[in-house]
Design an enzyme around this catalytic site. Structure first.
Site, PDB file in Angstrom:
ATOM      1  N   GLY A  93       0.942  -1.019  -0.060  1.00 51.17           N
ATOM      2  CA  GLY A  93       0.127   0.059   0.023  1.00 51.17           C
ATOM      3  C   GLY A  93       0.788   1.406   0.093  1.00 51.17           C
ATOM      4  O   GLY A  93       1.984   1.142  -0.537  1.00 51.17           O
ATOM      5  N   CYS A  94       0.344   2.141   0.744  1.00 50.82           N
ATOM      6  CA  CYS A  94       1.164   3.597   0.601  1.00 50.82           C
ATOM      7  C   CYS A  94       2.567   3.374   1.018  1.00 50.82           C
ATOM      8  O   CYS A  94       2.851   3.027   2.182  1.00 50.82           O
ATOM      9  CB  CYS A  94       0.491   4.688   1.672  1.00 50.82           C
ATOM     10  SG  CYS A  94       1.526   5.918   2.192  1.00 50.82           S
ATOM     11  N   PHE A  95       3.498   3.783   0.200  1.00 47.39           N
ATOM     12  CA  PHE A  95       4.839   3.608   0.607  1.00 47.39           C
ATOM     13  C   PHE A  95       5.498   4.392   1.734  1.00 47.39           C
ATOM     14  O   PHE A  95       6.192   4.036   2.286  1.00 47.39           O
ATOM     15  CB  PHE A  95       5.760   3.569  -0.696  1.00 47.39           C
ATOM     16  CG  PHE A  95       5.754   4.615  -1.521  1.00 47.39           C
ATOM     17  CD1 PHE A  95       5.295   6.092  -1.288  1.00 47.39           C
ATOM     18  CD2 PHE A  95       6.025   4.777  -2.912  1.00 47.39           C
ATOM     19  CE1 PHE A  95       5.118   6.973  -2.063  1.00 47.39           C
ATOM     20  CE2 PHE A  95       5.978   5.877  -3.755  1.00 47.39           C
ATOM     21  CZ  PHE A  95       5.579   6.912  -3.451  1.00 47.39           C
TER      22      PHE A  95
END
Length: 221
Positions: free
Chosen positions: A41-43
């Site tokens: 997901g969101c890095f």
């Protein structure tokens, strides 16, 4: 040959040998570091999580798994490039094993969601493990099986061949701890403040705790 000159040459040779040994040892130590590429997901969140792990030397946010060379963040989130938001973790296997990193990874995401992570949906936010050789693939498959058994639910996280990894723009690196200001819906905030608000609003930690209970990795840390 005068004895003084002979001694000088002997000393020079010894210093050269010692210097060579020192360089070789340093090179061997550097070469011992290994890399793991994970999409969760969101890095920003994955980078923030894994930089806390002892033995991890560096985490870089970026993109992998797509068909466009060196894509921009806007290209990836717009869709069509096939890339995942991912991180490249450089770690010391003498301190933390690849298996341990994967165990932490599974317990820090929702591996039952095939459509993204938490509030972020779309191909670029899917989970994945990218492996570079058969040994990594075997470890990843075992880690996935162990996580599935522990969770008691099917895990959809794929194990994929590693390809080119492209670092994201500098704007995204270490986002969670930067103090430069960005404009948010809450007004001007530091990136660190904006990150905390985003993570909480996205429900990442809440969902991980719901899935994994006391085994949840990083939730609320």
């Amino acid at each position: 040959m005068p004895q003084t000159l002979q001694n000088l040459k002997t000393l020079t040779l010894m210093l050269a040998i010692l210097f060579g040994v020192s360089v070789n040892c340093s090179t061997a130590k550097a070469a011992a570091l290994e890399k793991a590429v994970l999409a969760g997901g969101c890095f920003w969140c994955v980078e923030a999580d894994f930089e806390k792990v002892p033995g991890v030397k560096e985490v870089v946010s970026g993109f992998t798994g797509g068909t466009v060379a060196d894509p921009s963040y806007k290209q990836v989130v717009r869709g069509g490039t096939g890339h995942f938001e991912a991180v490249e973790i450089t770690y010391d296997p003498e301190v933390v094993s690849y298996d341990t990193l994967l165990s932490l990874f599974f317990r820090s995401v929702d591996p039952t969601d095939a459509y993204g992570q938490f509030c972020d949906k779309g191909d670029s936010y899917r989970t994945a493990i990218f492996v570079s050789d058969p040994a990594e693939k075997d470890i990843a498959e075992q880690a996935r099986a162990n996580a599935e058994a522990a969770l008691g639910k099917p895990i959809v996280t794929p194990i994929l061949p590693a390809g080119p990894f492209y670092p994201a723009e500098s704007y995204h690196q270490d986002y969670y701890k930067k103090d430069d200001l960005v404009l948010t819906r809450f007004g001007p905030k530091t990136k660190a403040e904006a990150y905390k608000r985003y993570r909480d609003a996205c429900g990442r930690d809440q969902r991980v705790r719901q899935l994994w209970g006391s085994a949840a990795a990083f939730a609320g840390s």
